[in-house]
Scaffold this motif. Structure first.
Motif, PDB file in Angstrom:
ATOM      1  N   LEU A 190     -39.521 -30.889 -15.392  1.00 39.92           N
ATOM      2  CA  LEU A 190     -38.147 -30.697 -14.926  1.00 39.92           C
ATOM      3  C   LEU A 190     -37.891 -29.249 -14.490  1.00 39.92           C
ATOM      4  O   LEU A 190     -36.879 -28.981 -13.838  1.00 39.92           O
ATOM      5  CB  LEU A 190     -37.150 -31.099 -16.011  1.00 39.92           C
ATOM      6  N   ASP A 191     -38.786 -28.339 -14.852  1.00 32.75           N
ATOM      7  CA  ASP A 191     -38.663 -26.941 -14.418  1.00 32.75           C
ATOM      8  C   ASP A 191     -39.382 -26.690 -13.094  1.00 32.75           C
ATOM      9  O   ASP A 191     -39.539 -25.532 -12.683  1.00 32.75           O
ATOM     10  CB  ASP A 191     -39.206 -25.995 -15.499  1.00 32.75           C
ATOM     11  N   GLY A 192     -39.814 -27.753 -12.434  1.00 37.22           N
ATOM     12  CA  GLY A 192     -40.421 -27.615 -11.116  1.00 37.22           C
ATOM     13  C   GLY A 192     -41.767 -26.916 -11.147  1.00 37.22           C
ATOM     14  O   GLY A 192     -42.525 -27.026 -12.108  1.00 37.22           O
ATOM     15  N   ARG A 193     -42.027 -26.169 -10.081  1.00 36.48           N
ATOM     16  CA  ARG A 193     -43.328 -25.490  -9.975  1.00 36.48           C
ATOM     17  C   ARG A 193     -43.555 -24.494 -11.105  1.00 36.48           C
ATOM     18  O   ARG A 193     -44.667 -24.341 -11.604  1.00 36.48           O
ATOM     19  CB  ARG A 193     -43.432 -24.783  -8.625  1.00 36.48           C
ATOM     20  N   ALA A 194     -42.487 -23.802 -11.521  1.00 41.28           N
ATOM     21  CA  ALA A 194     -42.639 -22.832 -12.615  1.00 41.28           C
ATOM     22  C   ALA A 194     -43.088 -23.530 -13.894  1.00 41.28           C
ATOM     23  O   ALA A 194     -43.953 -23.014 -14.621  1.00 41.28           O
ATOM     24  CB  ALA A 194     -41.328 -22.091 -12.846  1.00 41.28           C
ATOM     25  N   GLY A 195     -42.524 -24.698 -14.187  1.00 42.53           N
ATOM     26  CA  GLY A 195     -42.922 -25.443 -15.371  1.00 42.53           C
ATOM     27  C   GLY A 195     -44.365 -25.906 -15.305  1.00 42.53           C
ATOM     28  O   GLY A 195     -45.093 -25.859 -16.307  1.00 42.53           O
ATOM     29  N   PHE A 196     -44.804 -26.325 -14.125  1.00 40.41           N
ATOM     30  CA  PHE A 196     -46.196 -26.751 -13.960  1.00 40.41           C
ATOM     31  C   PHE A 196     -47.148 -25.572 -14.157  1.00 40.41           C
ATOM     32  O   PHE A 196     -48.127 -25.669 -14.912  1.00 40.41           O
ATOM     33  CB  PHE A 196     -46.397 -27.352 -12.571  1.00 40.41           C
ATOM     34  N   HIS A 197     -46.883 -24.465 -13.491  1.00 43.92           N
ATOM     35  CA  HIS A 197     -47.789 -23.312 -13.582  1.00 43.92           C
ATOM     36  C   HIS A 197     -47.798 -22.726 -14.990  1.00 43.92           C
ATOM     37  O   HIS A 197     -48.835 -22.243 -15.463  1.00 43.92           O
ATOM     38  CB  HIS A 197     -47.396 -22.260 -12.555  1.00 43.92           C
ATOM     39  N   TYR A 198     -46.654 -22.775 -15.673  1.00 40.67           N
ATOM     40  CA  TYR A 198     -46.610 -22.279 -17.055  1.00 40.67           C
ATOM     41  C   TYR A 198     -47.486 -23.146 -17.955  1.00 40.67           C
ATOM     42  O   TYR A 198     -48.254 -22.626 -18.773  1.00 40.67           O
ATOM     43  CB  TYR A 198     -45.168 -22.281 -17.554  1.00 40.67           C
ATOM     44  N   GLY A 211     -29.068 -19.189 -31.809  1.00 41.64           N
ATOM     45  CA  GLY A 211     -29.058 -18.270 -30.677  1.00 41.64           C
ATOM     46  C   GLY A 211     -30.480 -17.913 -30.292  1.00 41.64           C
ATOM     47  O   GLY A 211     -31.406 -17.991 -31.109  1.00 41.64           O
ATOM     48  N   THR A 212     -30.679 -17.499 -29.048  1.00 40.41           N
ATOM     49  CA  THR A 212     -32.029 -17.268 -28.544  1.00 40.41           C
ATOM     50  C   THR A 212     -32.200 -15.843 -28.014  1.00 40.41           C
ATOM     51  O   THR A 212     -31.231 -15.116 -27.801  1.00 40.41           O
ATOM     52  CB  THR A 212     -32.367 -18.258 -27.410  1.00 40.41           C
ATOM     53  N   LEU A 213     -33.451 -15.487 -27.813  1.00 40.83           N
ATOM     54  CA  LEU A 213     -33.819 -14.278 -27.088  1.00 40.83           C
ATOM     55  C   LEU A 213     -34.284 -14.669 -25.695  1.00 40.83           C
ATOM     56  O   LEU A 213     -34.981 -15.672 -25.535  1.00 40.83           O
ATOM     57  CB  LEU A 213     -34.959 -13.536 -27.796  1.00 40.83           C
ATOM     58  N   HIS A 214     -33.915 -13.890 -24.695  1.00 49.77           N
ATOM     59  CA  HIS A 214     -34.487 -14.066 -23.361  1.00 49.77           C
ATOM     60  C   HIS A 214     -35.772 -13.253 -23.283  1.00 49.77           C
ATOM     61  O   HIS A 214     -35.763 -12.052 -23.587  1.00 49.77           O
ATOM     62  CB  HIS A 214     -33.525 -13.585 -22.281  1.00 49.77           C
ATOM     63  N   HIS A 215     -36.848 -13.891 -22.882  1.00 50.74           N
ATOM     64  CA  HIS A 215     -38.129 -13.200 -22.691  1.00 50.74           C
ATOM     65  C   HIS A 215     -38.426 -13.174 -21.200  1.00 50.74           C
ATOM     66  O   HIS A 215     -38.782 -14.184 -20.603  1.00 50.74           O
ATOM     67  CB  HIS A 215     -39.235 -13.935 -23.447  1.00 50.74           C
ATOM     68  N   ASN A 216     -38.271 -12.006 -20.593  1.00 47.45           N
ATOM     69  CA  ASN A 216     -38.476 -11.867 -19.151  1.00 47.45           C
ATOM     70  C   ASN A 216     -39.173 -10.545 -18.893  1.00 47.45           C
ATOM     71  O   ASN A 216     -38.539  -9.490 -18.798  1.00 47.45           O
ATOM     72  CB  ASN A 216     -37.135 -11.920 -18.419  1.00 47.45           C
ATOM     73  N   ASP A 217     -40.510 -10.580 -18.789  1.00 46.43           N
ATOM     74  CA  ASP A 217     -41.246  -9.317 -18.724  1.00 46.43           C
ATOM     75  C   ASP A 217     -41.252  -8.680 -17.325  1.00 46.43           C
ATOM     76  O   ASP A 217     -41.540  -7.502 -17.194  1.00 46.43           O
ATOM     77  CB  ASP A 217     -42.683  -9.475 -19.228  1.00 46.43           C
ATOM     78  N   ARG A 218     -40.939  -9.445 -16.272  1.00 51.49           N
ATOM     79  CA  ARG A 218     -40.836  -8.914 -14.912  1.00 51.49           C
ATOM     80  C   ARG A 218     -42.126  -8.243 -14.429  1.00 51.49           C
ATOM     81  O   ARG A 218     -42.134  -7.556 -13.407  1.00 51.49           O
ATOM     82  CB  ARG A 218     -39.660  -7.935 -14.787  1.00 51.49           C
ATOM     83  N   ASP A 219     -43.210  -8.380 -15.178  1.00 52.21           N
ATOM     84  CA  ASP A 219     -44.501  -7.820 -14.759  1.00 52.21           C
ATOM     85  C   ASP A 219     -45.211  -8.798 -13.829  1.00 52.21           C
ATOM     86  O   ASP A 219     -44.965 -10.014 -13.879  1.00 52.21           O
ATOM     87  CB  ASP A 219     -45.391  -7.549 -15.980  1.00 52.21           C
ATOM     88  N   TRP A 275     -38.975 -16.807 -19.328  1.00 53.06           N
ATOM     89  CA  TRP A 275     -38.925 -16.737 -17.870  1.00 53.06           C
ATOM     90  C   TRP A 275     -40.345 -16.705 -17.339  1.00 53.06           C
ATOM     91  O   TRP A 275     -41.205 -15.975 -17.842  1.00 53.06           O
ATOM     92  CB  TRP A 275     -38.183 -15.485 -17.418  1.00 53.06           C
ATOM     93  N   PHE A 276     -40.589 -17.501 -16.287  1.00 57.37           N
ATOM     94  CA  PHE A 276     -41.915 -17.532 -15.670  1.00 57.37           C
ATOM     95  C   PHE A 276     -41.743 -17.731 -14.172  1.00 57.37           C
ATOM     96  O   PHE A 276     -40.978 -18.598 -13.731  1.00 57.37           O
ATOM     97  CB  PHE A 276     -42.765 -18.664 -16.268  1.00 57.37           C
ATOM     98  N   LEU A 277     -42.431 -16.907 -13.390  1.00 59.96           N
ATOM     99  CA  LEU A 277     -42.311 -16.947 -11.927  1.00 59.96           C
ATOM    100  C   LEU A 277     -40.849 -16.850 -11.483  1.00 59.96           C
ATOM    101  O   LEU A 277     -40.409 -17.520 -10.556  1.00 59.96           O
ATOM    102  CB  LEU A 277     -42.964 -18.214 -11.369  1.00 59.96           C
ATOM    103  N   GLY A 278     -40.104 -16.002 -12.184  1.00 65.62           N
ATOM    104  CA  GLY A 278     -38.728 -15.732 -11.795  1.00 65.62           C
ATOM    105  C   GLY A 278     -37.718 -16.785 -12.201  1.00 65.62           C
ATOM    106  O   GLY A 278     -36.544 -16.704 -11.805  1.00 65.62           O
ATOM    107  N   LYS A 279     -38.124 -17.762 -13.009  1.00 64.22           N
ATOM    108  CA  LYS A 279     -37.219 -18.839 -13.396  1.00 64.22           C
ATOM    109  C   LYS A 279     -37.201 -19.002 -14.908  1.00 64.22           C
ATOM    110  O   LYS A 279     -38.252 -18.964 -15.548  1.00 64.22           O
ATOM    111  CB  LYS A 279     -37.654 -20.155 -12.745  1.00 64.22           C
ATOM    112  N   MET A 280     -36.005 -19.191 -15.493  1.00 60.22           N
ATOM    113  CA  MET A 280     -35.942 -19.456 -16.916  1.00 60.22           C
ATOM    114  C   MET A 280     -36.314 -20.908 -17.176  1.00 60.22           C
ATOM    115  O   MET A 280     -35.718 -21.827 -16.602  1.00 60.22           O
ATOM    116  CB  MET A 280     -34.551 -19.181 -17.474  1.00 60.22           C
TER     117      MET A 280
END
Length: 287
Positions: free
Chosen positions: A234-242, A164-172, A108-113
């Motif tokens: 394809l992940d939009g702005r979040a994909g670009f910034h990541y 199967g996967t892990l969700h990584h969402n640090d929310r920091d 997850w980055f900028l609130g988007k998976m």
């Protein structure tokens, strides 16, 4: 593993409580981390780093009173997905084929998976009787800390992979994200400038990690790989910034490597008695 993780710990514990004996290995948190852990009936164990080995992951493997042979390592911002939970249950009902298993992260980055772009893989499930954490010569890194760097445990046996996967969402906030990258880039630069050490760490990385380490022009190569080849756009702005943030991380490493070389050369010049003319401030301004 925790230190001041009140933002995320609840979600992590809820994802594993139904099927696991859970330890929270804490580093003297000052927020609500301990209350949250106790509310979810996790066993809290405090870890105090003495500046040497073992570090936190190895210490946990050596010292926690485990009931079972199989251990799942989680950071406080990583959650087991339902698909992975089903796979773990099936695996534990049988005699696992491998001694350890790698798992991909849904980041997850900028609130988007992120569903595209670069994927992180970690060796998180292992038979603790056939695993050891390597000791690498990184204690001299100025900003090194209590947790092992970007390398995996060494396994006596074969290594499998779970779908199967892990969700990584640090929310920091991003301040913390970039602070971690600043610290890790110190470590990566230190390794890269010490060939025997770099080779030893390479042996404890995933195959994908080994390939990344050999990339030329890594900042540009990573951005192209993550944003174009892996369709991060394809992940939009979040994909670009990541993709940009990770490319910048690799630029940090390359710049810090130059700094290390410069500092090493300066020390050699001083020790060898080499003298160099130094311009006065007025001369520098004139030039």
């Amino acid at each position: 593993m925790t230190i001041n993780e009140e933002r995320v710990l609840k979600h992590t514990l809820q994802s594993v409580a139904p099927f696991a004996q859970v330890f929270v290995v804490d580093s003297h948190s000052t927020d609500r981390t301990l209350q949250i852990a106790e509310a979810h009936e996790a066993e809290v164990v405090q870890f105090t780093w003495n500046g040497g080995y073992p570090k936190k992951k190895e210490w946990a493997l050596l010292n926690l009173p485990f009931k079972y042979e199989w251990v799942l390592y989680l950071d406080a911002d990583e959650m087991v997905t339902p698909k992975l939970a089903v796979q773990l249950a099936e695996l534990m009902r049988t005699d696992p084929e491998h001694a350890a298993y790698d798992v991909e992260l849904d980041y997850w980055f900028l609130g988007k998976m992120l569903r595209h772009g670069h994927r992180v893989t970690k060796r998180v499930l292992l038979d603790r009787t056939r695993a050891v954490w390597p000791h690498v010569d990184d204690l001299g890194v100025k900003n090194m800390w209590e947790v092992e760097g970007h390398y995996q445990p060494l396994i006596d046996g074969s290594i499998g992979r779970l779908t199967g996967t892990l969700h990584h969402n640090d929310r920091d906030p991003l301040f913390d994200y970039f602070a971690r990258h600043n610290r890790y880039s110190d470590w990566e630069a230190h390794l890269a400038e010490r060939e025997p050490l770099a080779k030893s760490v390479q042996g404890a990385r995933t195959e994908r990690g080994k390939r990344y380490a050999r990339l030329p022009l890594k900042p540009l190569a990573f951005f192209f790989y993550s944003y174009i080849a892996r369709r991060g756009f394809l992940d939009g702005r979040a994909g670009f910034h990541y993709a940009v943030a990770h490319a910048f991380y690799f630029w940090q490493i390359s710049a810090k490597r130059l700094e290390l070389r410069r500092n090493t050369k300066a020390v050699v010049d001083v020790r060898s008695g080499t003298s160099k003319s130094v311009q006065s401030p007025s001369e520098q301004q004139t030039l």
